[in-house]
Design a protein around this motif. Sequence first.
Motif, PDB file in Angstrom:
ATOM      1  N   ASN A 241       0.839  -1.207   0.000  1.00  0.00           N
ATOM      2  CA  ASN A 241       0.000   0.000   0.000  1.00  0.00           C
ATOM      3  C   ASN A 241       0.873   1.254   0.000  1.00  0.00           C
ATOM      4  O   ASN A 241       0.594   2.214  -0.728  1.00  0.00           O
ATOM      5  N   ALA A 242       1.928   1.249   0.842  1.00  0.00           N
ATOM      6  CA  ALA A 242       2.818   2.416   0.906  1.00  0.00           C
ATOM      7  C   ALA A 242       3.487   2.615  -0.451  1.00  0.00           C
ATOM      8  O   ALA A 242       3.542   3.739  -0.968  1.00  0.00           O
TER       9      ALA A 242
ATOM     10  N   ALA B 266       1.094   4.005  -2.925  1.00  0.00           N
ATOM     11  CA  ALA B 266       0.775   5.413  -2.654  1.00  0.00           C
ATOM     12  C   ALA B 266       1.929   6.312  -3.093  1.00  0.00           C
ATOM     13  O   ALA B 266       1.715   7.378  -3.674  1.00  0.00           O
TER      14      ALA B 266
ATOM     15  N   ASP C  92       4.820   6.227   5.937  1.00  0.00           N
ATOM     16  CA  ASP C  92       5.358   6.563   4.616  1.00  0.00           C
ATOM     17  C   ASP C  92       5.231   8.057   4.359  1.00  0.00           C
ATOM     18  O   ASP C  92       4.514   8.757   5.079  1.00  0.00           O
TER      19      ASP C  92
ATOM     20  N   GLY D  19      -0.530  10.705   1.349  1.00  0.00           N
ATOM     21  CA  GLY D  19      -1.496  10.721   2.453  1.00  0.00           C
ATOM     22  C   GLY D  19      -2.905  10.517   1.940  1.00  0.00           C
ATOM     23  O   GLY D  19      -3.105  10.171   0.769  1.00  0.00           O
ATOM     24  N   MET D  20      -3.898  10.702   2.814  1.00  0.00           N
ATOM     25  CA  MET D  20      -5.279  10.563   2.333  1.00  0.00           C
ATOM     26  C   MET D  20      -6.209  11.534   3.044  1.00  0.00           C
ATOM     27  O   MET D  20      -6.017  11.845   4.210  1.00  0.00           O
TER      28      MET D  20
ATOM     29  N   ILE E 237     -11.561   9.415   2.709  1.00  0.00           N
ATOM     30  CA  ILE E 237     -10.975   8.126   2.303  1.00  0.00           C
ATOM     31  C   ILE E 237     -10.554   7.369   3.565  1.00  0.00           C
ATOM     32  O   ILE E 237     -10.832   6.179   3.712  1.00  0.00           O
TER      33      ILE E 237
ATOM     34  N   PHE F 138     -13.198  -1.666  -0.278  1.00  0.00           N
ATOM     35  CA  PHE F 138     -12.936  -0.251  -0.565  1.00  0.00           C
ATOM     36  C   PHE F 138     -11.533  -0.112  -1.131  1.00  0.00           C
ATOM     37  O   PHE F 138     -10.552  -0.495  -0.506  1.00  0.00           O
TER      38      PHE F 138
ATOM     39  N   LYS G 298      -7.702   2.051  -6.043  1.00  0.00           N
ATOM     40  CA  LYS G 298      -6.801   1.612  -7.117  1.00  0.00           C
ATOM     41  C   LYS G 298      -7.594   1.228  -8.365  1.00  0.00           C
ATOM     42  O   LYS G 298      -8.770   0.862  -8.257  1.00  0.00           O
TER      43      LYS G 298
ATOM     44  N   GLN H 196      -6.188  -3.855 -10.088  1.00  0.00           N
ATOM     45  CA  GLN H 196      -4.955  -3.661  -9.322  1.00  0.00           C
ATOM     46  C   GLN H 196      -5.158  -3.911  -7.818  1.00  0.00           C
ATOM     47  O   GLN H 196      -4.276  -4.385  -7.142  1.00  0.00           O
ATOM     48  N   GLY H 197      -6.334  -3.585  -7.311  1.00  0.00           N
ATOM     49  CA  GLY H 197      -6.577  -3.820  -5.880  1.00  0.00           C
ATOM     50  C   GLY H 197      -7.971  -4.360  -5.672  1.00  0.00           C
ATOM     51  O   GLY H 197      -8.912  -3.955  -6.357  1.00  0.00           O
TER      52      GLY H 197
ATOM     53  N   GLY I 107      -7.330  -5.862   1.369  1.00  0.00           N
ATOM     54  CA  GLY I 107      -6.094  -5.925   2.154  1.00  0.00           C
ATOM     55  C   GLY I 107      -6.253  -5.436   3.584  1.00  0.00           C
ATOM     56  O   GLY I 107      -5.943  -6.164   4.538  1.00  0.00           O
ATOM     57  N   LEU I 108      -6.764  -4.224   3.748  1.00  0.00           N
ATOM     58  CA  LEU I 108      -6.837  -3.660   5.101  1.00  0.00           C
ATOM     59  C   LEU I 108      -7.967  -4.262   5.933  1.00  0.00           C
ATOM     60  O   LEU I 108      -7.844  -4.356   7.143  1.00  0.00           O
TER      61      LEU I 108
ATOM     62  N   VAL J 221       1.234   8.727   5.479  1.00  0.00           N
ATOM     63  CA  VAL J 221       0.309   7.929   6.286  1.00  0.00           C
ATOM     64  C   VAL J 221       1.111   7.160   7.336  1.00  0.00           C
ATOM     65  O   VAL J 221       2.210   6.700   7.061  1.00  0.00           O
TER      66      VAL J 221
ATOM     67  N   PHE K 295       0.512   3.872   9.953  1.00  0.00           N
ATOM     68  CA  PHE K 295      -0.325   2.811  10.519  1.00  0.00           C
ATOM     69  C   PHE K 295       0.309   2.371  11.832  1.00  0.00           C
ATOM     70  O   PHE K 295       1.529   2.170  11.900  1.00  0.00           O
TER      71      PHE K 295
HETATM   72  N1  LIG Z   1      -0.096   4.169   2.763  1.00  0.00           N
HETATM   73  C1  LIG Z   1      -1.199   4.603   2.144  1.00  0.00           C
HETATM   74  N2  LIG Z   1      -1.235   5.839   1.570  1.00  0.00           N
HETATM   75  C2  LIG Z   1      -2.354   6.282   0.943  1.00  0.00           C
HETATM   76  N3  LIG Z   1      -3.508   5.570   0.824  1.00  0.00           N
HETATM   77  C3  LIG Z   1      -3.529   4.328   1.364  1.00  0.00           C
HETATM   78  C4  LIG Z   1      -2.390   3.779   2.052  1.00  0.00           C
HETATM   79  N4  LIG Z   1      -2.729   2.551   2.495  1.00  0.00           N
HETATM   80  C5  LIG Z   1      -3.996   2.328   2.108  1.00  0.00           C
HETATM   81  N5  LIG Z   1      -4.484   3.385   1.408  1.00  0.00           N
HETATM   82  C6  LIG Z   1      -5.837   3.509   0.839  1.00  0.00           C
HETATM   83  O1  LIG Z   1      -6.642   2.487   1.383  1.00  0.00           O
HETATM   84  C7  LIG Z   1      -7.275   1.743   0.341  1.00  0.00           C
HETATM   85  C8  LIG Z   1      -7.600   0.355   0.826  1.00  0.00           C
HETATM   86  O2  LIG Z   1      -6.404  -0.385   1.046  1.00  0.00           O
HETATM   87  P1  LIG Z   1      -6.478  -1.969   1.042  1.00  0.00           P
HETATM   88  O3  LIG Z   1      -5.120  -2.494   1.344  1.00  0.00           O
HETATM   89  O4  LIG Z   1      -7.598  -2.413   1.899  1.00  0.00           O
HETATM   90  O5  LIG Z   1      -6.922  -2.310  -0.434  1.00  0.00           O
HETATM   91  P2  LIG Z   1      -6.097  -2.113  -1.796  1.00  0.00           P
HETATM   92  O6  LIG Z   1      -4.642  -1.959  -1.494  1.00  0.00           O
HETATM   93  O7  LIG Z   1      -6.760  -1.056  -2.562  1.00  0.00           O
HETATM   94  O8  LIG Z   1      -6.355  -3.510  -2.482  1.00  0.00           O
HETATM   95  P3  LIG Z   1      -5.662  -4.934  -2.059  1.00  0.00           P
HETATM   96  O9  LIG Z   1      -4.974  -4.731  -0.755  1.00  0.00           O
HETATM   97  O10 LIG Z   1      -6.804  -5.856  -1.953  1.00  0.00           O
HETATM   98  O11 LIG Z   1      -4.730  -5.215  -3.154  1.00  0.00           O
HETATM   99  C9  LIG Z   1      -6.302   1.860  -0.808  1.00  0.00           C
HETATM  100  O12 LIG Z   1      -6.938   1.620  -2.060  1.00  0.00           O
HETATM  101  C10 LIG Z   1      -5.829   3.300  -0.666  1.00  0.00           C
HETATM  102  O13 LIG Z   1      -6.795   4.197  -1.191  1.00  0.00           O
END
Ligand SMILES: Nc1ncnc2c1ncn2[C@@H]1O[C@H](COP(=O)(O)OP(=O)(O)OP(=O)(O)O)[C@@H](O)[C@H]1O
Length: 401
Positions: A299-300, A303, A329, A333-334, A338, A347, A350, A354-355, A359-360, A384, A386
Motif C-alpha cells: 500500500n505504501a 501510494a 510513509d 497521504g489521504m 478516504i 474499498f 486503485k 490492481q486492488g 487488504g486492510l 500515512v 499505521f
Molecule cells: N499508505 C497509504 N497511503 C495512501 N492511501 C492508502 C495507504 N494505504 C492504504 N491506502 C488507501 O486504502 C485503500 C484500501 O487499502 P487496502 O489495502 O484495503 O486495499 P487495496 O490496497 O486497494 O487492495 P488490495 O490490498 O486488496 O490489493 C487503498 O486503495 C488506498 O486508497
Amino acid sequence: MSKKPIVLIIDDDPIVHKILGVWLDKAGCEVMEARRGREGLDMAVRNQPDLIMLDVMMPEMGGFEVCRRLKAEAKTSSIPVIFLSARSDNPDKIQGLEAGAVDYISKPFDLGEVMARINLQVKLKQQGDQLREYTMRLEAMVEDRTRQLIHAERLVSLGTLSAGIAHEINNPTTFILGNILMMERFWEVISEPLASMSASGSHPKIGYIVKEVPLMIQAMKKGTRRITNIVSGLKAFARQEPAVKSEVDVNECVTEALKLTRHRLKYHVRVVKNLDPLLPKVHGSAQQLVQVFVNLMINAADAIGESDGLLKITTRPESKNMVRIEFTDNGPGMPPEIKAKIFDPFFTTKPVGQGTGLGLSISHGIIHDHGGAITVESEPGKGVSFFLTLPVEKTDEDTND
Ligand SMILES: Nc1ncnc2c1ncn2[C@@H]1O[C@H](COP(=O)(O)OP(=O)(O)OP(=O)(O)O)[C@@H](O)[C@H]1O
Ligand SMILES: [Mg+2]
C-alpha cells in the motif's frame, strides 16, 4: 492534584475586594477582580471562574442584570453566582435567586459563614464539571462502541456472504482453468499443421486464427488468475481457516515481509528499519502477520507511486503486555473521507484489477483476532502512519502469577 479554584469578585466597593481577596487567597483560591458589571461579564467568559461573587448595587449595570446575562450566555451559564448585598430584604433575595444565583449573602457579612458558603459552591461546581466531563466521555465511548458493533455486524454478514460467493465461484473457476490448460495443450498439437495450411494459402482465415488463439488463451489464463486471487482474498476475509498461533518474532515477520516485497519496493522506496532487538515475542500466526505487513508495504509503495519515497518501520514495546509496530510513509497521504473507509471490505482507490480493497479489512480482522489493534493517522500531503499493537506471548511465569 486538582487546580486552584478561581473566584471572580464583581463589586464596586474596594473594601469588599480587599477583605474577601485576603480570605479567599488564604483559603487557596485564585482571586480575580472586576469593579463594573460589563468588565465582570468579559472576565467571566475569558477566565471561566468556578464561582462569581456579585454585588447587587453597582453603577452602569446592576448585579441582577449581570446575573441574567451570565445565565443567558452558554459559556458562563453553569458558573454559580453568589449575591453580596447591603440589603437584606426578602424581595431582593427572591429577585437574586430568580435571576439564577445559588445564594444571597447580606452585608455586613460574617466571614466564617461566607467562606463556608463559598467552599460549598466551589465544591458543587467542581463536582458538576467532573460529572459533565464523565458524561461526555461516556457518551463518546458509547458512540464509539455502537459504531464498532454496527461495523462488526456488517462484517459478520459480509463474511458469511463472502464465504458463500468464494465457494460458488471457486468450483467453476477451477474447471475453467483446467479446460484452458487442456486447450493450450491441444492447441500446441494442432497449431503447427494449421500454420502450414495457412502458409499454403488454401484457407485465408487460418493465418489470423493461428495468431489470435494463443493471445486469447493467455488473456483467459490471466483473467482466471485474477478470479482465483479475488476468491482467495474472499476466503481470507471470511476467515474460513483459523490460524494456529504460537510464539512469534515480529521483527522476523517484518524482515520476511520485506523480502517478499523487495521487487516492489527496491526502485523507489527507501526502507528505514528501527526494530528493537529486545522486542518481546508476541502470540500469533507468523504467516498472517507477514500477510498484514506485506499489504501495508505494498500500500505504501502504491501510494508513493513513481516518486522516490520513504517507508519507516519501527517496532518497540508499548507496555508490559503489548508491542507496537509502526509503518510511516511519506506518500501523498489521504483525505478524511478516504481514511474513514479504508478498513471497509472492497474499498479501494486503485484501478480495476490492481486492488481488491480487501487488504486492510483482512488485516483489521487478523490483528483483532490476535487481540491487538490497528489504527491510522494521515493528513493529505503528509503521508500515512499505521499503528499496530499486538499482545506479548505469556511466559510460564506470567501464567503462574
Ligand atoms: N499508505 C497509504 N497511503 C495512501 N492511501 C492508502 C495507504 N494505504 C492504504 N491506502 C488507501 O486504502 C485503500 C484500501 O487499502 P487496502 O489495502 O484495503 O486495499 P487495496 O490496497 O486497494 O487492495 P488490495 O490490498 O486488496 O490489493 C487503498 O486503495 C488506498 O486508497
Ligand atoms: Mg492493499
